[in-house]
Design a protein around this motif. Structure first.
Motif, short mmCIF file in Angstrom:
data_model
loop_
_atom_site.label_atom_id
_atom_site.label_comp_id
_atom_site.label_asym_id
_atom_site.label_seq_id
_atom_site.Cartn_x
_atom_site.Cartn_y
_atom_site.Cartn_z
N VAL A 154 83.15 106.96 25.73
CA VAL A 154 82.00 106.72 24.85
C VAL A 154 81.12 105.66 25.51
O VAL A 154 81.58 104.54 25.74
CB VAL A 154 82.45 106.23 23.47
N PRO A 155 79.85 106.00 25.85
CA PRO A 155 79.28 107.35 25.80
C PRO A 155 79.87 108.21 26.92
O PRO A 155 80.40 107.68 27.91
CB PRO A 155 77.79 107.09 26.03
N ALA A 156 79.78 109.52 26.77
CA ALA A 156 80.32 110.42 27.78
C ALA A 156 79.43 110.40 29.02
O ALA A 156 78.24 110.66 28.93
CB ALA A 156 80.40 111.84 27.23
N PRO A 157 80.00 110.05 30.19
CA PRO A 157 79.19 110.11 31.42
C PRO A 157 78.96 111.56 31.81
O PRO A 157 79.50 112.48 31.19
CB PRO A 157 80.08 109.38 32.44
N LYS A 158 78.19 111.77 32.86
CA LYS A 158 77.90 113.14 33.30
C LYS A 158 78.95 113.66 34.28
O LYS A 158 78.92 114.83 34.65
CB LYS A 158 76.51 113.19 33.95
N ILE A 159 79.86 112.76 34.68
CA ILE A 159 80.81 113.12 35.73
C ILE A 159 82.26 112.90 35.26
O ILE A 159 82.52 112.19 34.30
CB ILE A 159 80.55 112.31 37.02
N TRP A 160 83.19 113.52 35.99
CA TRP A 160 84.61 113.30 35.75
C TRP A 160 85.02 111.96 36.37
O TRP A 160 84.33 111.42 37.23
CB TRP A 160 85.44 114.43 36.36
N SER A 161 86.16 111.46 35.94
CA SER A 161 86.71 110.23 36.49
C SER A 161 88.13 110.49 36.99
O SER A 161 88.76 111.49 36.61
CB SER A 161 86.74 109.13 35.41
N SER A 162 88.62 109.61 37.84
CA SER A 162 89.98 109.74 38.38
C SER A 162 90.66 108.38 38.37
O SER A 162 90.02 107.35 38.65
CB SER A 162 89.95 110.25 39.83
N VAL A 163 91.94 108.37 38.06
CA VAL A 163 92.75 107.16 38.12
C VAL A 163 93.60 107.21 39.39
O VAL A 163 94.35 108.18 39.61
CB VAL A 163 93.67 107.02 36.89
N LEU A 164 93.47 106.19 40.22
CA LEU A 164 94.22 106.12 41.48
C LEU A 164 95.15 104.90 41.47
O LEU A 164 94.80 103.84 40.94
CB LEU A 164 93.27 105.98 42.67
N LEU A 165 96.30 105.06 42.08
CA LEU A 165 97.21 103.95 42.32
C LEU A 165 97.22 103.64 43.81
O LEU A 165 97.45 104.53 44.63
CB LEU A 165 98.63 104.30 41.86
N PHE A 166 96.96 102.38 44.15
CA PHE A 166 97.01 101.90 45.53
C PHE A 166 98.27 101.06 45.70
O PHE A 166 98.43 100.02 45.05
CB PHE A 166 95.79 101.04 45.85
N LYS A 167 99.16 101.52 46.57
CA LYS A 167 100.39 100.78 46.87
C LYS A 167 100.25 100.20 48.27
O LYS A 167 100.25 100.95 49.26
CB LYS A 167 101.60 101.72 46.79
N PRO A 168 100.08 98.88 48.39
CA PRO A 168 99.85 98.28 49.70
C PRO A 168 100.94 98.60 50.72
O PRO A 168 102.13 98.65 50.39
CB PRO A 168 99.81 96.77 49.39
N LYS A 169 100.51 98.85 51.95
CA LYS A 169 101.45 99.10 53.04
C LYS A 169 102.30 97.84 53.28
O LYS A 169 101.85 96.71 53.03
CB LYS A 169 100.70 99.44 54.33
#
Length: 279
Positions: free
Chosen positions: A196-211
């Motif tokens: 809310v409000p709805a954007p025009k694009i999809w979103s993604s959840v990423l997990l970053f695991k440090p080397k």
């Protein structure tokens, strides 16, 4: 949910809170989704609980993700919020969760080094404000040794760039830096209707695991320079885009890298190998 604590949707209604486009805000009000972010992030890290873990959240807004983190009982959660309208909501949440620390201000001006010096390695979590997401990520990647994990939501097109394979049109500087510093996992994608409000694009959840052995700062600076030159002229062969680097043809020959390749043809590790010869 703590007894008596309002849901995020109820907080938004209580305060008549409207997302501000200028702050890159899109509120995530569904507690099932924020709980899913935490559950999948913890599973991917092999964590059963957050005992002893310290988190920092950027741009908590009305506190949906904030409550999801706190329900997992971390040792401490620091939230950085520059929208004064949201501070009262966060103060109400703090009344139920004393381990919540509220910092009013701009995440771009936050002293991350001082925070790490005071508390040790941190976990970052955020539904990132879209207008500053890449700037913040780049800063964290440059000092990745300070962090245990980064669980971050991006516009899906940015996430696609981060995860892009060599040779793809999405592959670029961000792909190289992120993949050299972290193992990156896409947890899930979210449609616009989740916000809310709805954007025009999809979103993604990423997990970053440090080397375990990330690229040190001096070397990473060389990689940033190399990728800036190469992807700044990505249609050109690297012998042309990198010609300003003294002895580049000899470096490429020594590494067995064809000078007729283009920027997107080189693996992240090959940019690292070139950078090592420039130190």
């Amino acid at each position: 949910m703590a007894d008596g604590l309002l849901s995020t949707k109820e907080f938004v209604e209580k305060y008549g809170l409207m997302a501000k486009k200028a702050l890159g805000q899109n509120f995530l009000l569904d507690g099932n989704i924020t709980d899913k972010i935490m559950r999948l992030s913890m599973q991917a890290q092999g964590l059963e609980d957050l005992t002893g873990e310290r988190f920092v959240e950027v741009g908590p807004g009305p506190g949906g993700l904030t409550q999801a983190v706190l329900r997992q009982a971390p040792e401490k959660l620091t939230v950085i919020e520059m929208d004064e309208r949201c501070l009262e909501i966060l103060a109400e949440i703090k009344a139920y969760y004393p381990q919540l620390e509220i910092c009013a201000g701009d995440a771009l001006k936050f002293d991350w080094q001082a925070k790490v010096a005071a508390e040790g390695k941190l976990n970052i979590i955020s539904n990132l404000p879209y207008n500053i997401s890449v700037v913040l990520l780049t800063g964290w990647l440059e000092t990745i040794e300070n962090y245990k994990s980064l669980t971050l939501m991006f516009q899906k097109e940015v996430a696609d760039r981060i995860l892009a394979d060599t040779g793809s049109k999405e592959y670029g500087r961000l792909s190289v830096m992120a993949q050299l510093q972290c193992d990156v996992i896409r947890l899930f994608d979210l449609p616009p209707t989740c916000f809310v409000p709805a954007p025009k694009i999809w979103s993604s959840v990423l997990l970053f695991k440090p080397k375990k052995e990330p690229v040190p700062a001096a070397l990473l600076a060389k990689i940033e320079m190399l990728t800036g030159l190469a992807f700044g002229q990505r249609r050109k062969m690297i012998r042309q885009s990198l010609k300003s680097i003294s002895g580049i043809l000899a470096h490429l020959e020594a590494l067995g890298i064809e000078p007729t390749l283009r920027a997107e043809d080189l693996l992240p590790e090959q940019y690292l190998d070139i950078a090592k010869r420039l130190i």
